[in-house]
Write a protein that holds these residues in place. Structure first.
Motif, PDB file in Angstrom:
ATOM      1  N   VAL A 236       0.835  -1.210   0.000  1.00  0.00           N
ATOM      2  CA  VAL A 236       0.000   0.000   0.000  1.00  0.00           C
ATOM      3  C   VAL A 236       0.870   1.262   0.000  1.00  0.00           C
ATOM      4  O   VAL A 236       0.661   2.180  -0.806  1.00  0.00           O
ATOM      5  N   ALA A 237       1.849   1.313   0.886  1.00  0.00           N
ATOM      6  CA  ALA A 237       2.699   2.498   0.995  1.00  0.00           C
ATOM      7  C   ALA A 237       3.522   2.719  -0.276  1.00  0.00           C
ATOM      8  O   ALA A 237       3.593   3.841  -0.802  1.00  0.00           O
ATOM      9  N   ILE A 249      -3.275   8.210   1.048  1.00  0.00           N
ATOM     10  CA  ILE A 249      -3.429   7.130   2.030  1.00  0.00           C
ATOM     11  C   ILE A 249      -4.239   7.596   3.232  1.00  0.00           C
ATOM     12  O   ILE A 249      -4.948   6.807   3.856  1.00  0.00           O
ATOM     13  N   LEU A 250      -4.146   8.880   3.559  1.00  0.00           N
ATOM     14  CA  LEU A 250      -4.915   9.413   4.685  1.00  0.00           C
ATOM     15  C   LEU A 250      -6.405   9.226   4.466  1.00  0.00           C
ATOM     16  O   LEU A 250      -7.174   9.102   5.427  1.00  0.00           O
ATOM     17  N   TYR A 256      -6.835   2.007   8.346  1.00  0.00           N
ATOM     18  CA  TYR A 256      -5.487   1.751   8.871  1.00  0.00           C
ATOM     19  C   TYR A 256      -5.104   2.847   9.858  1.00  0.00           C
ATOM     20  O   TYR A 256      -4.505   2.579  10.910  1.00  0.00           O
ATOM     21  N   LEU A 257      -5.435   4.089   9.495  1.00  0.00           N
ATOM     22  CA  LEU A 257      -5.055   5.243  10.316  1.00  0.00           C
ATOM     23  C   LEU A 257      -5.721   5.214  11.683  1.00  0.00           C
ATOM     24  O   LEU A 257      -5.062   5.402  12.712  1.00  0.00           O
ATOM     25  N   ILE A 258      -7.032   4.960  11.715  1.00  0.00           N
ATOM     26  CA  ILE A 258      -7.717   4.989  13.009  1.00  0.00           C
ATOM     27  C   ILE A 258      -7.309   3.798  13.876  1.00  0.00           C
ATOM     28  O   ILE A 258      -7.384   3.877  15.104  1.00  0.00           O
ATOM     29  N   GLU A 259      -6.894   2.704  13.241  1.00  0.00           N
ATOM     30  CA  GLU A 259      -6.408   1.567  14.020  1.00  0.00           C
ATOM     31  C   GLU A 259      -5.145   1.962  14.786  1.00  0.00           C
ATOM     32  O   GLU A 259      -4.997   1.651  15.978  1.00  0.00           O
ATOM     33  N   VAL A 260      -4.226   2.647  14.100  1.00  0.00           N
ATOM     34  CA  VAL A 260      -2.989   3.094  14.744  1.00  0.00           C
ATOM     35  C   VAL A 260      -3.275   4.143  15.809  1.00  0.00           C
ATOM     36  O   VAL A 260      -2.770   4.068  16.937  1.00  0.00           O
ATOM     37  N   LEU A 311     -14.066   5.939  -3.363  1.00  0.00           N
ATOM     38  CA  LEU A 311     -14.846   6.610  -4.404  1.00  0.00           C
ATOM     39  C   LEU A 311     -14.616   8.113  -4.346  1.00  0.00           C
ATOM     40  O   LEU A 311     -14.472   8.782  -5.387  1.00  0.00           O
ATOM     41  N   ILE A 312     -14.569   8.642  -3.121  1.00  0.00           N
ATOM     42  CA  ILE A 312     -14.303  10.077  -2.963  1.00  0.00           C
ATOM     43  C   ILE A 312     -12.896  10.401  -3.456  1.00  0.00           C
ATOM     44  O   ILE A 312     -12.657  11.416  -4.129  1.00  0.00           O
ATOM     45  N   ALA A 313     -11.950   9.523  -3.137  1.00  0.00           N
ATOM     46  CA  ALA A 313     -10.554   9.742  -3.537  1.00  0.00           C
ATOM     47  C   ALA A 313     -10.383   9.765  -5.046  1.00  0.00           C
ATOM     48  O   ALA A 313      -9.502  10.457  -5.564  1.00  0.00           O
ATOM     49  N   LEU A 314     -11.223   9.014  -5.762  1.00  0.00           N
ATOM     50  CA  LEU A 314     -11.137   9.009  -7.218  1.00  0.00           C
ATOM     51  C   LEU A 314     -11.403  10.402  -7.802  1.00  0.00           C
ATOM     52  O   LEU A 314     -10.949  10.727  -8.902  1.00  0.00           O
TER      53      LEU A 314
END
Length: 316
Positions: A236-237, A249-250, A256-260, A311-314
């Motif tokens: 991914v990175a 990635i944000l 992933y972010l909220i898990e960390v 979808l938003i990121a697209l």
């Protein structure tokens, strides 16, 4: 281009779907079973001994599929390097866990040192040979930023942060697999529209994870282990960095972010309050689980959130 994607997905899916039924009995035979955290949810104790290191199956699938396309698509090499490199670190971690029957595996310093070296090699390649230099794209603003020397710490932050985020996400049956299928699909769409030359490996990851999900969905017959989760973090990175869009990635990697972040909040709050907990349990998927959500519900919601954010990121 579409033909390449479909071919990569189908080849990788086939290899993964065939490899898992072969690998699972072998892992059982050599007793490579999951060591469940004693302080984890009590419902997870029944998973003790479930075969782990299943990430070997889809990592093997991605490698074989990538090798098939590598001559025509050399752009996939840095992504494959990161995926395999971090997967190897995860393999060592898993091996220590299952052989020594220790739930921790590599100690934090050992794991960080290995990840640091792999990331440093990747960073050097990106700056010297990728053609993109130190330029990244700013999502939604339709502009680029030449970061200069700041590119180096940014790469380490993105890689190590993402890898640990994906690793924390691997805590429920099918969770990390499902979320990352969506992320890899997003990368495939972007790679096709930007003609970046990396569609074989993004498609390979989609196919490999779909094949693995057949055996990882609840109730899981096999877990990916750190072999799989660290490999996916590296994928991914590095893919985001090769696409010169690490900031995305944000958004697409919000889970992933909220898990960390949930783990960080829990640790800090626990220390500051001398034993009190901010969440019922961290990472945050356990918080929802202990709140009455079933594993399948958590996976469905987290995957849906990821799909909507992609979808938003697209639009960027």
């Amino acid at each position: 281009m579409i033909k390449v994607v479909i071919t990569a997905v189908l080849i990788s899916f086939g290899i993964s779907a065939v490899a898992c039924p072969v690998l699972i009995p072998f892992l059982k035979k050599i007793k490579f079973g999951q060591q469940v955290r004693e302080d984890g949810p009590q419902a997870h104790l029944k998973k003790q001994g479930t075969p782990t290191m299943g990430g070997i199956a889809f990592l093997f699938s991605v490698i074989l599929t990538s090798l098939f396309f590598m001559k025509s698509y050399p752009q996939i090499i840095p992504i494959l390097f990161m995926t395999v490199g971090f997967g190897f670190v995860g393999f060592l971690d898993d091996y220590i866990k299952v052989v020594r029957k220790h739930s921790e595996g590599l100690n934090p310093k050992q794991k960080m040192a290995a990840q640091f070296v792999i990331t440093a090699i990747f960073c050097f390649y990106m700056m010297k040979y990728s053609g993109g230099g130190t330029v990244i794209h700013i999502p939604f603003l339709h502009t680029d930023w030449d970061m200069g020397w700041l590119y180096i710490p940014m790469v380490f932050l993105v890689v190590l942060g993402t890898d640990n985020g994906v690793n924390f996400t691997d805590g429920l049956d099918g969770l990390c697999t499902s979320v990352t299928i969506i992320v890899a699909t997003f990368f495939t769409v972007v790679a096709m529209t930007t003609v970046s030359g990396i569609v074989p490996i993004t498609g390979a990851v989609v196919g490999a994870l779909l094949g693995f999900l057949l055996f990882n969905v609840y109730p899981a017959q096999v877990f990916m282990g750190d072999t799989g989760s660290l490999a996916l973090g590296g994928f991914v990175a590095s893919t985001a960095l090769v696409l010169q869009n690490p900031l995305i990635i944000l958004l697409i990697g919000f889970i992933y972010l909220i898990e960390v972040i949930s783990v960080m909040i829990q640790v800090v709050y626990f220390k500051k309050t001398h034993g009190k907990r901010f969440f019922r349990m961290a990472p945050i998927h356990h918080h929802f689980e202990l709140g009455g959500w079933s594993e399948t519900r958590v996976v469905a919601v987290f995957t849906t959130v990821t799909a909507l954010l992609c979808l938003i990121a697209l639009l960027s």
